[in-house]
Design a protein around this motif. Structure first.
Motif, short mmCIF file in Angstrom:
data_model
loop_
_atom_site.label_atom_id
_atom_site.label_comp_id
_atom_site.label_asym_id
_atom_site.label_seq_id
_atom_site.Cartn_x
_atom_site.Cartn_y
_atom_site.Cartn_z
N THR A 194 42.68 39.09 30.11
CA THR A 194 41.40 39.73 29.85
C THR A 194 41.31 40.13 28.39
O THR A 194 42.14 40.90 27.90
CB THR A 194 41.20 40.97 30.75
N ALA A 195 40.30 39.59 27.68
CA ALA A 195 40.12 39.88 26.27
C ALA A 195 39.49 41.26 26.08
O ALA A 195 39.07 41.92 27.04
CB ALA A 195 39.25 38.81 25.63
N ASN A 239 37.49 36.84 30.63
CA ASN A 239 38.74 36.30 31.14
C ASN A 239 39.06 34.98 30.45
O ASN A 239 38.26 34.03 30.51
CB ASN A 239 38.66 36.09 32.66
N LEU A 240 40.20 34.92 29.80
CA LEU A 240 40.63 33.73 29.08
C LEU A 240 41.89 33.17 29.71
O LEU A 240 42.73 33.91 30.24
CB LEU A 240 40.89 34.07 27.61
#
Length: 484
Positions: free
Chosen positions: A183-184, A189-190
């Motif tokens: 989570t950035a 969400n990455l």
């Protein structure tokens, strides 16, 4: 995206001119970046615009960066629709002269064209409906000279000097990590995947991949058989890995198995290179000096203190050796602990059949010995009635203890163990439990002169390997043992 009804002129990247209008360019996407959205400050209502960058190639020599501006919805739809390796048509772009010192250039891949292309609502990107083969072969061409790659050894040795700089890496895949979701800061969400590569100079470099397209491509990468050329990855120190790592950036272009002499040599080396941890350890141990030359006497506490110092200070030290006078406090030769490893090797067999050469290959496995048979049902041990004998090695874990502490899980294996126990691995495998019990008391709870090598492979706890082991006499211990 919309297109007009005017007749379009097909142009190659090499022949572009800023004065051209109503043109069409066919090429293959060789890289793309994550799209971004931003609020349109020119409108009274809340409206979001989007921007997406990708790189197009239409010949071995010519590739160009393209920026698509539109509504955030249109931009993100285009990003989801088109991927690296797609052959596309770029319709009615605007040709812009690149400004080499422009701030945005430092975040985009290096290209050969002096221009860039800009797309908007009057432009279009569509799938090419012609034969894609002439473009698919372009995926094998790197975008920068392969000869300019930085050896992995230099990443580790010069990491402090090149930290946060951009380098090119050529390596063969050693392993693929699982895909993780992170989570950035903006709550997005990455996905991230760590790929481990190696070359002639070093057994491992971890490369973090945050780009969804490259992660998708990595599903087809195979250890030992896939060479990957990464351009403009950033070198960073990882506190978690306790080593320097590389990170894919918005400037990175990834080329799989590119054409080039350096790649062919590296893939040939990779066929037999040690890539498993203990294969690497065994390879490193062979390059160490004669154990008898190790005279640096250390207590167990001194060994552990040096290990802690190397780990805590991110030292470039990858190994050290020591002579300890310690008791062997664990040597389970006749219990449940593993004592043997078996490797089924099937080397290349060439058979000439009606003028054709048939090649057979197999890898190897590491399994516990059980009645002299390999327990892996999928491990082929016979090819065309050629029976392959397994390679059996002693592989034991021991504990070393003195008045200052204990080293656990020390690796005691190979010829070192055979010499110490005065028997081969095959002879040991045929011994009864009573014979093994008698053998272990030769060293168990006895003061011994133990020469060890402490080797660091990446972040993990260092491997402590026994290089020699023999009973120590009281005079030798009294004259050399450090006292605390």
């Amino acid at each position: 995206m919309a297109t007009s009804n005017v007749v379009l002129q097909k142009i190659n990247i090499r022949n572009l001119d800023p004065n051209f209008e109503n043109i069409l360019i066919v090429g293959i996407i060789i890289g793309k970046q994550r799209p971004r959205k931003f609020a349109d400050t020119k409108t009274a209502v809340e409206v979001y615009k989007g921007v997406w960058n990708f790189t197009l190639r239409d010949s071995p020599q010519d590739y160009i960066n393209i920026t698509y501006w539109s509504s955030s919805e249109a931009v993100f739809q285009a990003n989801d629709k088109f991927h690296t390796g797609d052959v596309v048509e770029i319709v009615n772009p605007r040709v812009i002269v690149r400004k080499i010192n422009d701030y945005g250039e430092q975040f985009r891949p290096m290209v050969t064209s002096p221009f860039s292309l800009s797309l908007n609502e009057q432009s279009a990107i569509v799938k090419h409906d012609g034969d894609p083969r002439r473009y698919l072969c372009l995926l094998k061409y790197p975008t920068k000279p392969i000869a300019g790659f930085l050896p992995i050894r230099d990443v580790h040795n010069r990491g402090d000097a090149i930290k946060d700089s951009y380098v090119d890496i050529l390596g063969v895949v050693r392993g693929l990590g699982s895909i993780r979701t992170v989570t950035a800061k903006n709550s997005e969400n990455l996905q991230v995947r760590t790929v481990e590569v190696f070359d002639h100079t070093a057994p491992s470099l971890k490369i973090e991949i945050w780009d969804p397209d490259i992660i998708l491509k990595s599903y087809n990468w195979k250890p030992r058989f896939t060479a990957v050329f990464f351009t403009d990855v950033r070198i960073c120190w990882s506190g978690f890995e306790r080593s320097f790592v590389a990170k894919v950036t918005s400037r990175t272009i990834v080329t799989e198995n590119p054409d080039g002499r350096e790649v062919h040599l590296l893939l040939n080396y990779a066929k037999t290179a040690p890539i498993e941890t203990f294969e690497i350890i065994d390879h490193l141990l062979k390059e160490l000096p004669n154990p008898n030359s190790i005279q640096d006497v250390m207590s167990i506490k001194q060994v552990q203190d040096k290990i802690n110092h190397i780990q805590e200070t991110a030292s470039n030290t990858k190994q050290f050796m020591a002579l300890t006078y310690s008791f062997v406090t664990s040597l389970d030769l006749d219990g449940l602990s593993r004592t043997l490893t078996i490797k089924w090797f099937i080397k290349e067999i060439t058979e000439i059949n009606n003028g054709f050469h048939n090649f057979f290959f197999s890898g190897h496995c590491h399994l516990s010995m059980n009645g002299g048979r390999c327990e892996n049902s999928e491990c082929p041990t016979v090819f065309e009635n050629v029976v392959v004998e397994p390679e059996i090695n002693l592989d034991i874990r021991i504990m070393l203890t003195d008045h200052t502490g204990t080293l656990t899980n020390c690796r005691f294996s190979g010829q070192v163990t055979e010499q110490a126990l005065n028997c081969t691995a095959r002879e040991f495998s045929n011994m009864s439990d009573d014979e093994k019990c008698k053998l272990k008391w030769k060293y168990l709870m006895e003061r011994c002169a133990v020469r060890i090598a402490v080797l660091f492979i990446g972040r993990q706890t260092p491997i402590i390997s026994v290089l020699s082991l023999s009973r120590a006499n009281a005079h030798e211990v009294a004259s050399k043992l450090p006292v605390y």
